[in-house]
Scaffold this motif. Structure first.
Motif, short mmCIF file in Angstrom:
data_model
loop_
_atom_site.label_atom_id
_atom_site.label_comp_id
_atom_site.label_asym_id
_atom_site.label_seq_id
_atom_site.Cartn_x
_atom_site.Cartn_y
_atom_site.Cartn_z
N LEU A 138 -3.79 4.02 -3.45
CA LEU A 138 -2.44 4.08 -3.42
C LEU A 138 -1.97 5.46 -4.11
N ASP A 139 -2.76 6.31 -4.22
CA ASP A 139 -2.51 7.59 -4.81
C ASP A 139 -1.90 8.34 -3.62
N PRO A 140 -0.62 9.14 -4.07
CA PRO A 140 -0.11 9.71 -3.02
C PRO A 140 -0.92 10.96 -2.13
N TRP A 141 -2.10 11.29 -3.03
CA TRP A 141 -2.98 12.61 -2.26
C TRP A 141 -3.54 11.59 -1.37
N SER A 142 -4.27 10.19 -1.54
CA SER A 142 -4.89 9.52 -0.64
C SER A 142 -4.12 8.98 0.44
N LEU A 143 -2.79 8.70 0.17
CA LEU A 143 -1.88 8.22 1.25
C LEU A 143 -1.78 9.13 2.32
N GLY A 144 -1.86 10.56 1.97
CA GLY A 144 -1.39 11.66 2.59
C GLY A 144 -2.54 11.98 3.63
N HIS A 145 -3.58 11.59 3.77
CA HIS A 145 -4.80 11.58 4.87
C HIS A 145 -4.81 10.39 5.43
N ARG A 146 -4.85 10.62 6.66
CA ARG A 146 -4.69 9.48 7.96
C ARG A 146 -3.35 8.64 7.43
N ARG A 147 -2.34 9.30 7.19
CA ARG A 147 -1.11 9.00 6.65
C ARG A 147 -0.22 7.76 7.58
N LEU A 148 -0.22 7.83 8.77
CA LEU A 148 0.40 7.10 9.78
C LEU A 148 -0.42 5.97 9.80
N ALA A 149 -1.85 5.65 9.95
CA ALA A 149 -2.52 4.61 9.77
C ALA A 149 -2.49 3.92 8.69
N LYS A 150 -2.44 4.34 7.46
CA LYS A 150 -2.37 3.70 6.24
C LYS A 150 -0.88 3.24 5.78
N GLN A 151 0.17 3.91 6.52
CA GLN A 151 1.36 3.39 6.24
C GLN A 151 1.47 2.09 7.14
N ALA A 152 1.04 2.26 8.38
CA ALA A 152 0.98 1.05 9.22
C ALA A 152 0.39 -0.03 8.62
N TRP A 153 -0.80 -0.01 7.96
CA TRP A 153 -1.65 -1.04 7.26
C TRP A 153 -0.80 -1.51 6.23
N LEU A 154 -0.15 -0.74 5.45
CA LEU A 154 0.46 -1.28 4.21
C LEU A 154 1.73 -1.98 4.50
N THR A 155 2.37 -1.49 5.81
CA THR A 155 3.60 -2.26 6.48
C THR A 155 3.14 -3.67 6.85
N ILE A 156 2.24 -3.63 7.70
CA ILE A 156 1.80 -5.02 8.47
C ILE A 156 0.94 -5.93 7.30
N HIS A 157 0.21 -5.33 6.48
CA HIS A 157 -0.84 -6.13 5.72
C HIS A 157 -0.53 -6.04 4.18
N GLY A 158 -0.40 -4.62 3.81
CA GLY A 158 -0.63 -4.36 2.37
C GLY A 158 0.52 -4.88 1.66
N ARG A 159 1.70 -5.02 1.93
CA ARG A 159 2.64 -5.49 0.87
C ARG A 159 2.43 -7.08 0.80
N ALA A 160 2.40 -7.53 1.82
CA ALA A 160 2.04 -9.25 1.40
C ALA A 160 0.77 -9.23 0.51
#
Length: 395
Positions: free
Chosen positions: A121-143
Motif C-alpha cells: 500500500l506504499d504510494p511507490w508500489s501503487l504507482g507500478h501497474r497502477r490501474l490493475a492495483k486500483q481495480a483490485w483494491l476497489t473490487i476486493h481490497g477495501r472489503a
C-alpha cells in the motif's frame, strides 16, 4: 491459542524474496504458527520446506492461476482442508486471489484474520501497474482490509501512508525483529574480509547492500560515492542481480575509482556479517524501504547510516534535540547534492582525528542500542501475542 490454531498464508515463500521471506518466517516463529505457501510452480521448492517448515500447494500452471491471480477450486479445497483447525489466519501481501479467498473463508467459518500488506500500500508500489492495483483494491481490497481484525505494519510511517485504505482502529504497528550480533571478534572479521577483497585495513569503508533494482538506486549510489569528496575511502557493494547486473555496475565504475569500489555480489550469511563488521558506515539511497532490514542490521552491527527519505523506519529511530537522526544521516531529499554532501561528511569523520572518529562511533553505538531495544525478537513476539489475546480492537 495452540500453534495449529494460527496459520500464516502467503504466496511463493522463497528466499529470493529477501525481506518478505524473512518477515514471514519471523511471524511463524513469533506466533509459533506454520506457513501455508501457494506456490507459483515455476520451480520445485519442496526442499525449502526442510528449512522454513512451509506447507506448499501449487497454485496452477495457467497464465492466471500460476501467480494466483485466480485461485483454482482444487487449490482452494486443499487449502481449506489444511486450514480447517485454524482460528486465526495471518494473510501476507495483497493483489492476489489468496487474500479475497481468505476473507471469504474466514467469514463463512466464523474465523479471524489479519492482513500484513508488506509495502503493497506504499504510494511507490501503487504507482507500478497502477490501474490493475486500483481495480483490485476497489473490487476486493477495501472489503478485505475492512474485514481484517488487524492490519499489521512494520513502521508508523508505513501505516500512515496506507491510511486511505485501512480503518484506523485496525491498523497496528509492530517493528520486525533484528538480532543484535556479538562484536567480540570484530577485529579479526574486519581483517579477514578486507584482506579477501583487497581492501586496505586502515581506510574508511562504506557499505551498500541490496538488490540491483532501480528502486534501490545502486547506480546512483556508485555515482554519488565517486563524485563526493571521499578522500581515500572505499565502497563495497554487496548485491544480487536484478534489472541491473553486477557486470553492468562494474562497467560503470570510473577509471579513477576502480581500486576503491568493490562490487562483490551476493554473500552467504557468515560473509555478510563479516562485511558489516569490516565497514565504517552504511549507505542506502533507496526510493522505498517500508522496513529496511539491511539498514537495521547495519545499525545492529554499530554502523552509522546514511539513509534516503524513503526509509520509513527512520521516522521511528532516535533523533537529537535539533531533529537530526541520532545514528547517522537522514537525507532531506533524493537529490545528488544531498547524498554527496552526507557521504563527504561521513568520509571526513571516518578519516579524521580521534575526536571525529569517536563522534562517528557514538552515532553507531546509538543505533545499536536502539535496535537492541526497539527491534528485539522478544518485543516482536510479545506484541503479536498481545494482539492474539486481545482480539478485535476496542473489544
Amino acid at each position: 491459542m495452540r500453534h495449529s490454531e494460527i496459520w500464516n498464508l502467503c504466496l511463493t515463500h522463497d528466499p529470493s524474496l529477501g525481506g518478505l521471506y524473512r518477515s514471514i518466517n519471523d511471524f511463524a516463529r513469533g506466533l509459533e504458527a506454520p506457513i501455508l505457501s501457494l506456490d507459483d510452480g515455476r520451480q520445485p521448492r519442496a526442499e525449502l520446506s526442510a528449512n522454513d517448515g512451509a506447507v506448499r500447494i501449487p497454485c496452477g500452471t495457467g497464465w492466471l492461476t500460476r501467480d494466483c491471480h485466480v485461485m483454482p477450486r482444487r487449490t482452494a479445497d486443499e487449502a481449506a482442508a489444511i486450514l480447517a483447525p485454524a482460528r486465526l489466519l495471518v494473510v501476507h501481501s495483497l493483489f492476489r486471489a489468496h487474500a479475497s479467498w481468505a476473507a471469504r473463508w474466514a467469514r463463512e467459518h466464523g474465523r479471524r484474520y489479519w492482513a500484513v500488506p508488506h509495502g503493497c500500500l506504499d504510494p511507490w508500489s501503487l504507482g507500478h501497474r497502477r490501474l490493475a492495483k486500483q481495480a483490485w483494491l476497489t473490487i476486493h481490497g477495501r472489503a478485505f482490509l475492512a474485514g481484517a481484525e488487524r492490519v499489521v505494519f512494520s513502521t508508523a510511517r508505513a501505516a500512515k501512508k496506507a491510511a486511505p485504505w485501512v480503518p484506523a482502529e485496525s491498523a497496528a504497528v509492530v517493528h520486525w525483529p533484528v538480532d543484535l550480533p556479538g562484536l567480540q571478534d570484530q577485529d579479526e572479521q574486519r581483517r579477514r574480509f578486507r584482506q579477501a577483497n583487497g581492501i586496505p585495513e586502515d581506510v574508511p569503508l562504506l557499505l551498500f547492500i541490496g538488490r540491483l533494482h532501480p528502486v534501490k538506486r545502486p547506480v546512483e549510489t556508485l555515482h554519488r560515492f565517486c563524485t563526493a569528496d571521499t578522500r581515500n575511502a572505499h565502497l563495497v557493494m554487496v548485491c544480487i542481480d536484478d534489472a541491473i547486473t553486477k557486470a553492468d555496475l562494474v562497467r560503470r565504475i570510473p577509471a579513477t575509482h576502480r581500486d576503491r569500489v568493490h562490487v562483490v555480489g551476493p554473500l552467504a550469511p557468515a560473509e555478510l556479517a563479516a562485511a558489516y563488521l569490516a565497514s565504517d558506515g552504511f549507505v542506502s539511497l533507496s526510493f522505498q524501504e517500508n522496513f529496511g532490514y539491511a539498514a537495521a542490521e547495519a545499525m545492529a552491527h554499530g554502523l552509522p547510516v546514511i539513509l534516503s527519505p524513503g526509509h520509513d523506519l527512520a521516522a521511528d529511530m532516535p533523533h537529537d534535540s535539533a531533529g537530526q537522526l541520532g545514528c547517522g544521516w537522514l537525507l532531506p531529499d533524493d537529490t545528488p547534492q544531498a547524498a554527496s554532501q552526507a557521504i563527504t561528511e561521513w568520509a571526513a569523520l571516518a578519516a579524521g582525528r580521534s575526536a571525529s572518529q569517536a563522534r562517528l562511533k557514538a552515532s553507531g553505538n546509538a543505533g545499536r542500542s536502539w535496535v537492541g531495544e526497539a527491534l528485539s525478537f522478544d518485543r516482536f513476539r510479545a506484541a503479536l501475542e498481545g494482539m492474539v489475546a486481545s482480539g478485535p480492537p476496542g473489544k
